[in-house]
Design a protein around this motif. Structure first.
Motif, PDB file in Angstrom:
ATOM      1  N   PRO A 272       0.838  -1.211   0.000  1.00 53.63           N
ATOM      2  CA  PRO A 272       0.000   0.000   0.000  1.00 53.63           C
ATOM      3  C   PRO A 272       0.867   1.252   0.000  1.00 53.63           C
ATOM      4  O   PRO A 272       1.962   1.269   0.578  1.00 53.63           O
ATOM      5  CB  PRO A 272      -0.801  -0.115   1.304  1.00 53.63           C
ATOM      6  CG  PRO A 272      -0.731  -1.562   1.678  1.00 53.63           C
ATOM      7  CD  PRO A 272       0.575  -2.061   1.170  1.00 53.63           C
ATOM      8  N   SER A 273       0.393   2.304  -0.628  1.00 53.83           N
ATOM      9  CA  SER A 273       1.151   3.561  -0.687  1.00 53.83           C
ATOM     10  C   SER A 273       1.134   4.289   0.648  1.00 53.83           C
ATOM     11  O   SER A 273       2.043   5.051   0.974  1.00 53.83           O
ATOM     12  CB  SER A 273       0.577   4.467  -1.780  1.00 53.83           C
ATOM     13  OG  SER A 273      -0.808   4.696  -1.548  1.00 53.83           O
ATOM     14  N   GLU A 274       0.092   4.049   1.464  1.00 52.21           N
ATOM     15  CA  GLU A 274      -0.034   4.696   2.765  1.00 52.21           C
ATOM     16  C   GLU A 274       0.025   3.652   3.885  1.00 52.21           C
ATOM     17  O   GLU A 274      -0.668   2.630   3.816  1.00 52.21           O
ATOM     18  CB  GLU A 274      -1.357   5.463   2.862  1.00 52.21           C
ATOM     19  CG  GLU A 274      -1.482   6.617   1.890  1.00 52.21           C
ATOM     20  CD  GLU A 274      -0.441   7.709   2.146  1.00 52.21           C
ATOM     21  OE1 GLU A 274      -0.068   7.884   3.322  1.00 52.21           O
ATOM     22  OE2 GLU A 274      -0.020   8.359   1.177  1.00 52.21           O
ATOM     23  N   PRO A 275       0.832   3.885   4.924  1.00 51.72           N
ATOM     24  CA  PRO A 275       0.913   2.918   6.025  1.00 51.72           C
ATOM     25  C   PRO A 275      -0.396   2.746   6.788  1.00 51.72           C
ATOM     26  O   PRO A 275      -0.591   1.737   7.470  1.00 51.72           O
ATOM     27  CB  PRO A 275       2.010   3.505   6.928  1.00 51.72           C
ATOM     28  CG  PRO A 275       2.125   4.934   6.543  1.00 51.72           C
ATOM     29  CD  PRO A 275       1.752   5.006   5.095  1.00 51.72           C
ATOM     30  N   ASP A 276      -1.303   3.738   6.685  1.00 49.70           N
ATOM     31  CA  ASP A 276      -2.597   3.632   7.373  1.00 49.70           C
ATOM     32  C   ASP A 276      -3.418   2.454   6.857  1.00 49.70           C
ATOM     33  O   ASP A 276      -4.358   2.003   7.525  1.00 49.70           O
ATOM     34  CB  ASP A 276      -3.403   4.920   7.188  1.00 49.70           C
ATOM     35  CG  ASP A 276      -2.776   6.096   7.915  1.00 49.70           C
ATOM     36  OD1 ASP A 276      -1.919   5.837   8.782  1.00 49.70           O
ATOM     37  OD2 ASP A 276      -3.125   7.249   7.608  1.00 49.70           O
ATOM     38  N   GLN A 277      -3.100   1.971   5.650  1.00 46.10           N
ATOM     39  CA  GLN A 277      -3.835   0.850   5.079  1.00 46.10           C
ATOM     40  C   GLN A 277      -3.363  -0.498   5.615  1.00 46.10           C
ATOM     41  O   GLN A 277      -3.961  -1.524   5.315  1.00 46.10           O
ATOM     42  CB  GLN A 277      -3.687   0.887   3.546  1.00 46.10           C
ATOM     43  CG  GLN A 277      -4.295   2.134   2.913  1.00 46.10           C
ATOM     44  CD  GLN A 277      -4.023   2.215   1.426  1.00 46.10           C
ATOM     45  OE1 GLN A 277      -3.053   1.643   0.931  1.00 46.10           O
ATOM     46  NE2 GLN A 277      -4.903   2.898   0.704  1.00 46.10           N
ATOM     47  N   LEU A 278      -2.279  -0.484   6.387  1.00 45.22           N
ATOM     48  CA  LEU A 278      -1.776  -1.712   6.999  1.00 45.22           C
ATOM     49  C   LEU A 278      -2.482  -1.960   8.330  1.00 45.22           C
ATOM     50  O   LEU A 278      -2.933  -1.029   8.999  1.00 45.22           O
ATOM     51  CB  LEU A 278      -0.260  -1.608   7.221  1.00 45.22           C
ATOM     52  CG  LEU A 278       0.597  -1.403   5.957  1.00 45.22           C
ATOM     53  CD1 LEU A 278       2.050  -1.141   6.331  1.00 45.22           C
ATOM     54  CD2 LEU A 278       0.498  -2.623   5.038  1.00 45.22           C
ATOM     55  N   TYR A 279      -2.548  -3.205   8.718  1.00 46.48           N
ATOM     56  CA  TYR A 279      -3.307  -3.602   9.919  1.00 46.48           C
ATOM     57  C   TYR A 279      -2.521  -3.306  11.193  1.00 46.48           C
ATOM     58  O   TYR A 279      -1.344  -3.639  11.312  1.00 46.48           O
ATOM     59  CB  TYR A 279      -3.645  -5.088   9.841  1.00 46.48           C
ATOM     60  CG  TYR A 279      -4.235  -5.633  11.116  1.00 46.48           C
ATOM     61  CD1 TYR A 279      -5.415  -5.109  11.641  1.00 46.48           C
ATOM     62  CD2 TYR A 279      -3.605  -6.679  11.806  1.00 46.48           C
ATOM     63  CE1 TYR A 279      -5.962  -5.603  12.814  1.00 46.48           C
ATOM     64  CE2 TYR A 279      -4.150  -7.184  12.974  1.00 46.48           C
ATOM     65  CZ  TYR A 279      -5.324  -6.636  13.479  1.00 46.48           C
ATOM     66  OH  TYR A 279      -5.857  -7.118  14.643  1.00 46.48           O
TER      67      TYR A 279
END
Length: 588
Positions: A272-279
Motif C-alpha cells: 500500500p502507498s499509505e501505512p494507514d492501510q496496513l493492519y
C-alpha cells in the motif's frame, strides 16, 4: 459536589506504576516503595558479588592452565577463549527461557544455584586430596580426575552465568518505568552504574582473590568465591519486596516467524502507498506489557505481512500466520537491523579478549615488584582496567553526560551508536599501544637474554589497560544499553544476551584468528606464537588486530549512519497525563 477527574488522575498515576509490572504479591506496584534505585541497588549489589566470583576465577585461568595443568601458551589461550565464548553465548538460551517461560526473577534464582554448585565442585577439586591435581610438591602431570572435575565445574559456572547475566541486568532495567520522565532518566544512568558495580567486583576479584590464589592457595580462594556467591543469592532474595516483576509472555520468536511466513505468503501483493492501510490493533486492544511501534519505510517487503486480504471478516479473527500487525512487522525489522551492528562490533570484542589472555601473560615476564617484599600477582595487573573503568564511568555519568545534554539536547548526551563508535576508536588505539609496548619488551629481551624483560616494569602495560578501559566505558556500556532498548519489549533478557554474545563470539573469533595466524606464519617460516612469549611475535598480532579494527570502523560508521532507531507510539492511556508526552521514543 462534582469531582474533577483530571485532578484525580495526576496524583493517582504518580502513586502507582501502570507499565504492566506487578509487585511481589501480584498487585499494581506502588511507585514510592518499589522499583527505581531502591530495588536496583539490591540488583547491582548482587552483580557486584557475582562478578567478584567470576573474575576471581576467570582472570587467573590462563595462569592455572599453564602452571598447574602444564598447557602451552597457545593451547591455554584457546582454552580460555573457548570457555569465555561458551560462557557468553549461553545467555542466549537463558535469556530466551527468562523472557518466554520462567520470568527474570526465577531465572536468576535458578541459575545462581547452578553457578553455586559449579563453585562447590571447583572447591572440591582443590580441597579433597583424591581430587587435587597431585600430591604436595611440584606437580609434573595433573591427575585425570582433577582435570575432569575442574572443567566440569567451569562449564557448570558457564551454564549458571547463562541464566544469571541476561536476566539480572534486564531485571534491573525493568525497575524503571519507561513512560515516566524522571524514572526514564534514571534508567539511562542505570547501565553506567551497573558497570560501576561490576567493575568494583572485578577490582576486588583481580586484586584480593588473585593475591590469595598466588600466595595462600587456590583452595582458599575457591572457598571465599563460593561464600561470596552464596551471599549474592541472599542479597538478591532480600530485595524481593522492593522489586517490580514482569510476567513471561511466551516465545518471542513466534510473532517474528509469523511475520516472515505472512510476508512470504503475500509476496505477490503490492505494498500500500499509505501505512494507514496496513493492519494495526488499537491501543486499548493491545496485550498488556507491549507498546505499539511507529511504521518505518525500511525493509518494505515485510510490510506485506500487515496487508489485510479479506476486509469483509474481522481482522482479529484472521489467521495470525497470514496477517501480522504493524508493530510485529516493526519488531522483525528491529531484529534484522541489529544484525549488521552485531557483526561490526565483533572486532572490538576481539580486542577486548586480549586483555584477559595475552595482556596478562605479558605481565608474567615483567618486573612486578612494588617493594622488596611485595610482588604483584600477574593477573592483578587487570586491576588497572577496573580502576580505569570505575573512574571513567563516574566521570562520564556525572560530568560528560550533563554537559553533552546541554549541547545536544539529547537525554543521553550522545546517541547510543555514536557512543559505541567512540569506544571502537579507543580499541584501535589499545592495539597500537600494546604492539609498541610488546616491541619494547622484545627489544629488552634481545639486549640481555639472560635477564629477559625483568628489568622492565609491569606498569609499561598501564597505557594499554587504561586505553581499553576508556573504550569499554563508551562501547561496552553502550552495547548493553543498545541491545536492551532496541529489541522488542518481549525480548529484553534476550537483548542483554545479544550483547553478551558479541563478547562470546569475539572470543571464538579470537581463537580462530590465533589458529589461522599460527598456521599461516608457521608455513612461511616461524610462527608468531611460540612456546613462550620471548619466542613469539605478539606485536605483529596486535598490529594485525589494529588494522582489522580500523577497516571495520569505517564499515560500522556506514551501517550506523543508516540505522533506524526504535520508534514507540505516544502513550494514550487514561493515566498518560502524568507521563511526559512524546510522539516517538528515539535513541538517536
Amino acid at each position: 459536589m462534582e469531582i474533577d477527574q483530571n485532578k484525580i488522575q495526576q496524583p493517582d498515576c504518580e502513586k502507582w506504576v501502570y507499565d504492566s509490572s506487578v509487585d511481589y504479591k501480584g498487585r499494581v506496584p506502588l511507585r514510592a516503595s518499589t522499583g527505581a534505585w531502591k530495588a536496583a541497588l539490591f540488583i547491582i549489589a548482587t552483580e557486584f558479588s557475582e562478578r567478584l566470583s567470576y573474575f576471581g576465577l576467570a582472570v587467573n585461568l590462563i595462569i592455572y592452565l599453564t602452571k598447574v595443568l602444564h598447557q602451552d601458551l597457545k593451547t591455554a589461550a584457546k582454552g580460555v577463549n573457548y570457555w569465555s565464548g561458551v560462557t557468553t553465548m549461553m545467555p542466549l538460551l537463558g535469556g530466551f527461557l527468562a523472557d518466554a517461560y520462567l520470568g527474570r526473577f526465577s531465572t536468576v534464582l535458578a541459575s545462581s544455584i547452578v553457578y553455586l554448585l559449579g563453585l562447590l565442585l571447583l572447591t572440591m577439586s582443590r580441597v579433597i586430596p583424591a581430587f587435587k591435581p597431585c600430591d604436595d610438591g611440584i606437580c609434573q602431570e595433573p591427575r585425570r580426575i582433577h582435570e575432569v572435575l575442574f572443567f566440569l565445574a567451569l562449564y557448570l559456572i558457564s551454564i549458571g552465568t547463562g541464566g544469571h547475566k541476561p536476566s539480572l541486568e534486564s531485571f534491573g532495567a525493568d525497575q524503571f518505568d519507561d513512560d515516566h520522565k524522571e524514572e526514564r532518566k534514571k534508567k539511562m544512568s542505570f547501565f553506567n552504574w551497573w558497570c560501576f558495580g561490576l567493575c568494583c567486583g572485578l577490582l576486588l576479584g583481580v586484586t584480593v582473590i588473585i593475591y590469595i590464589q598466588d600466595n595462600v592457595g587456590w583452595a582458599a580462594a575457591d572457598i571465599i568465591l563460593t561464600a561470596v556467591m552464596a551471599s549474592a543469592v541472599v542479597i538478591f532474595c532480600m530485595g524481593r519486596p522492593f522489586y517490580r516483576f514482569r510476567k513471561p509472555m511466551g516465545s518471542p520468536f513466534t510473532p517474528l516467524l509469523q511475520v516472515l511466513v505472512a510476508a512470504f505468503a503475500k509476496r505477490n501483493l503490492p505494498c500500500p502507498s499509505e501505512p494507514d492501510q496496513l493492519y494495526e490493533i488499537s491501543e486499548s486492544d493491545k496485550t498488556q506489557g507491549t507498546r505499539l511501534l511507529v511504521h518505518t519505510k525500511q525493509l518494505k517487503f515485510l510490510d506485506k505481512a500487515a496487508i489485510i486480504e479479506d476486509r469483509k471478516s474481522s481482522a482479529e479473527k484472521q489467521n495470525p500466520w497470514r496477517l501480522a500487525t504493524v508493530t510485529q512487522v516493526e519488531e522483525m525489522k528491529l531484529i534484522l537491523n541489529m544484525i549488521p551492528i552485531w557483526l561490526t562490533t565483533l572486532p572490538f570484542g576481539v580486542c577486548v579478549a586480549q586483555s584477559a589472555t595475552f595482556f596478562i601473560k605479558q605481565s608474567t615476564t615483567l618486573n612486578r615488584k612494588i617493594t622488596q617484599d611485595f610482588m604483584i600477582p600477574p593477573a592483578s595487573i587487570y586491576a588497572l582496567a577496573a580502576i580505569g573503568l570505575i573512574v571513567f564511568i563516574a566521570m562520564y555519568d556525572k560530568v560528560l553526560v550533563p554537559s553533552l545534554r546541554r549541547v545536544t539536547g539529547n537525554d543521553r548526551g550522545i546517541g547510543i551508536l555514536q557512543r559505541i563508535g567512540i569506544g571502537m576508536i579507543f580499541s584501535v588505539l589499545t592495539m597500537i599501544t600494546a604492539a609498541l609496548v610488546e616491541r619494547k619488551r622484545l627489544h629488552v629481551v634481545e639486549k640481555d637474554p639472560l635477564k629477559s624483560a625483568v628489568s622492565m616494569s609491569v606498569f609499561w602495560l598501564a597505557p594499554q589497560y587504561l586505553t581499553i578501559a576508556i573504550g569499554d566505558t563508551f562501547a561496552l556500556v553502550g552495547l548493553q544499553e543498545y541491545f536492551y532498548d532496541q529489541v522488542p519489549d518481549s525480548m529484553r533478557s534476550l537483548g542483554i544476551a545479544f550483547y553478551l554474545s558479541v563478547i562470546g563470539a569475539s572470543s571464538f573469533l579470537s581463537s580462530f584468528l590465533i589458529t589461522l595466524v599460527d598456521h599461516l606464519t608457521e608455513k612461511s617460516g616461524k610462527s608468531w606464537f611460540g612456546k613462550d612469549l620471548n619466542s613469539s611475535r605478539l606485536d605483529y598480532f596486535y598490529w594485525l588486530l589494529a588494522g582489522i579494527t580500523t577497516v571495520n570502523l569505517f564499515v560500522y560508521a556506514f551501517v550506523a549512519r543508516r540505522y533506524s532507531y526504535k520508534n514507540v507510539r505516544r502513550t494514550t492511556l487514561a493515566v498518560a497525563d502524568c507521563y511526559e508526552e512524546r510522539d516517538t521514543e528515539t535513541m538517536a
